[in-house]
Design a protein around this motif. Structure first.
Motif, PDB file in Angstrom:
ATOM      1  N   TRP A  93       0.719  -1.218  -0.027  1.00 33.54           N
ATOM      2  CA  TRP A  93      -0.093  -0.070  -0.065  1.00 33.54           C
ATOM      3  C   TRP A  93       0.777   1.416  -0.207  1.00 33.54           C
ATOM      4  CZ3 TRP A  93      -5.077   0.423  -1.274  1.00 33.54           C
ATOM      5  CH2 TRP A  93      -5.570  -0.491  -1.370  1.00 33.54           C
ATOM      6  N   ALA A  94       2.179   1.116   0.521  1.00 33.79           N
ATOM      7  CA  ALA A  94       2.777   2.563   0.306  1.00 33.79           C
ATOM      8  C   ALA A  94       3.355   2.605  -1.000  1.00 33.79           C
ATOM      9  CB  ALA A  94       4.326   2.022   1.327  1.00 33.79           C
ATOM     10  N   ARG A  95       3.409   1.509  -1.820  1.00 32.52           N
ATOM     11  CA  ARG A  95       3.903   1.789  -3.202  1.00 32.52           C
ATOM     12  C   ARG A  95       2.783   2.046  -3.770  1.00 32.52           C
ATOM     13  NH1 ARG A  95       8.173   0.173  -5.757  1.00 32.52           N
ATOM     14  NH2 ARG A  95       9.000  -0.746  -4.095  1.00 32.52           N
ATOM     15  N   ARG A  96       1.585   1.606  -3.591  1.00 27.06           N
ATOM     16  CA  ARG A  96       0.163   2.305  -4.207  1.00 27.06           C
ATOM     17  C   ARG A  96       0.267   3.652  -4.237  1.00 27.06           C
ATOM     18  NH1 ARG A  96      -3.845  -1.463  -4.991  1.00 27.06           N
ATOM     19  NH2 ARG A  96      -5.217   0.344  -5.636  1.00 27.06           N
ATOM     20  N   ALA A  97       0.399   4.153  -2.956  1.00 23.12           N
ATOM     21  CA  ALA A  97       0.109   5.517  -2.607  1.00 23.12           C
ATOM     22  C   ALA A  97       1.361   6.192  -3.375  1.00 23.12           C
ATOM     23  CB  ALA A  97       0.557   5.714  -1.251  1.00 23.12           C
ATOM     24  N   PRO A 140       7.900  -2.541 -11.511  1.00 21.87           N
ATOM     25  CA  PRO A 140       7.029  -2.930 -10.569  1.00 21.87           C
ATOM     26  C   PRO A 140       7.410  -2.664  -9.282  1.00 21.87           C
ATOM     27  CG  PRO A 140       7.952  -4.765 -11.671  1.00 21.87           C
ATOM     28  CD  PRO A 140       8.178  -3.315 -12.455  1.00 21.87           C
ATOM     29  N   ALA A 141       8.644  -2.660  -8.927  1.00 19.95           N
ATOM     30  CA  ALA A 141       9.100  -2.669  -7.557  1.00 19.95           C
ATOM     31  C   ALA A 141      10.358  -1.880  -7.316  1.00 19.95           C
ATOM     32  CB  ALA A 141       9.750  -4.165  -6.941  1.00 19.95           C
ATOM     33  N   GLY A 142      10.245  -0.707  -7.892  1.00 26.32           N
ATOM     34  CA  GLY A 142      11.692   0.210  -7.973  1.00 26.32           C
ATOM     35  C   GLY A 142      11.688   0.715  -6.484  1.00 26.32           C
ATOM     36  N   LYS A 143      13.198   0.845  -6.207  1.00 30.22           N
ATOM     37  CA  LYS A 143      13.727   1.594  -4.810  1.00 30.22           C
ATOM     38  C   LYS A 143      14.998   2.098  -5.326  1.00 30.22           C
ATOM     39  CE  LYS A 143      15.822  -2.995  -3.555  1.00 30.22           C
ATOM     40  NZ  LYS A 143      15.301  -3.661  -4.679  1.00 30.22           N
ATOM     41  N   ARG A 198       9.540   3.177   3.443  1.00 27.11           N
ATOM     42  CA  ARG A 198       8.574   2.006   3.346  1.00 27.11           C
ATOM     43  C   ARG A 198       8.770   1.121   2.174  1.00 27.11           C
ATOM     44  NH1 ARG A 198       7.199  -0.782   6.192  1.00 27.11           N
ATOM     45  NH2 ARG A 198       4.981  -1.306   5.460  1.00 27.11           N
ATOM     46  N   ILE A 199       8.895   1.793   1.016  1.00 29.30           N
ATOM     47  CA  ILE A 199       9.033   1.042  -0.246  1.00 29.30           C
ATOM     48  C   ILE A 199      10.535   0.621  -0.433  1.00 29.30           C
ATOM     49  CG2 ILE A 199       7.332   2.420  -1.474  1.00 29.30           C
ATOM     50  CD1 ILE A 199       9.528   3.970  -2.973  1.00 29.30           C
TER      51      ILE A 199
END
Length: 250
Positions: free
Chosen positions: A38-42, A93-96, A115-116
């Motif tokens: 949900w952090a990533r969705r935000a 999809p999952a960048g940091k 968080r991400i």
């Protein structure tokens, strides 16, 4: 008159962008506090809102070219402004990100970045920070995904020559993952600082990946040539003169 109106539009857009960041961050906070998803969705919701609102508020459209990676890779990107961060993050999809440590303490932005799975790094202490990051990856403390690094270490205006730091090469060698270079022209429209954003088409382009295992000097040369060559082509597509591009930075 046209320039004055663009300044006003840009100011309204900038205010609305940060207001939207606050509203979205607060709205998602209860879920983001317990869920990385949900952090990533935000963050993705905000990125998409910025791209959409920029198109109709200031006439700045955005486009992602190439094939964004979905697996375990390192992304080495040209960094010209906040916009390339938004475009890259919204494409994978999952960048940091590897980010400067000061951002960790930025209200809302810093908390969501952590968080991400973003990795804070001390400026001037990159060697030690990279070793610590590699240890964290090995212990599984950092979520899998696409690790995004800016090889020049900071935002660089279009057309300005700046060295590529060897920390990117150290990561490439020790992680043993493919590296996906990313070129951009966003700085021609969205400067590193200042209010005005120019209308046009801002592009980030994911380039063919560089396979793992290259010697460090070979990798660094290829990375620079790929990114700078593609970025120069994207800059030429804008049709802007060097004087017009320089004006954006003022």
């Amino acid at each position: 008159m046209g320039q004055a109106m663009q300044w006003v539009r840009s100011l309204i857009f900038n205010v609305s962008m940060y207001l939207a960041m606050f509203v979205i961050a607060i709205a998602f906070a209860p879920m983001a506090l317990f869920s990385r998803h949900w952090a990533r969705r935000a963050c993705l919701t905000w990125c998409n809102w910025v791209r959409w609102s920029a198109a109709w508020m200031i006439g700045l459209r955005s486009e992602v070219r190439g094939t964004p990676p979905t697996g375990e890779v390192m992304i080495a990107a040209k960094h010209q402004s906040f916009l390339d961060i938004i475009l890259i993050f919204s494409s994978v999809p999952a960048g940091k990100f590897i980010m400067k440590r000061e951002l960790k303490f930025a209200p809302l932005l810093g908390q969501y970045a952590m968080r991400i799975g973003c990795v804070p790094v001390d400026r001037g202490k990159r060697g030690r920070a990279i070793k610590q990051m590699l240890q964290d990856v090995g212990r599984g403390l950092i979520a899998p995904g696409q690790l995004i690094i800016y090889p020049q270490g900071t935002r660089v205006a279009p057309g300005v020559d700046a060295p590529y730091k060897t920390g990117t090469g150290v990561l490439y060698q020790q992680l043993g993952q493919p590296c996906v270079p990313v070129a951009t022209n966003v700085g021609a429209f969205w400067p590193r600082r200042g209010v005005v954003r120019k209308p046009g088409l801002a592009v980030v382009e994911f380039l063919p990946e560089i396979e793992p295992g290259l010697p460090l000097p070979h990798f660094m040369d290829k990375l620079r040539q790929d990114i700078e060559g593609a970025s120069d082509k994207l800059l030429a597509e804008t049709g802007l003169t060097p004087e017009e591009i320089e004006e954006v930075e003022r």
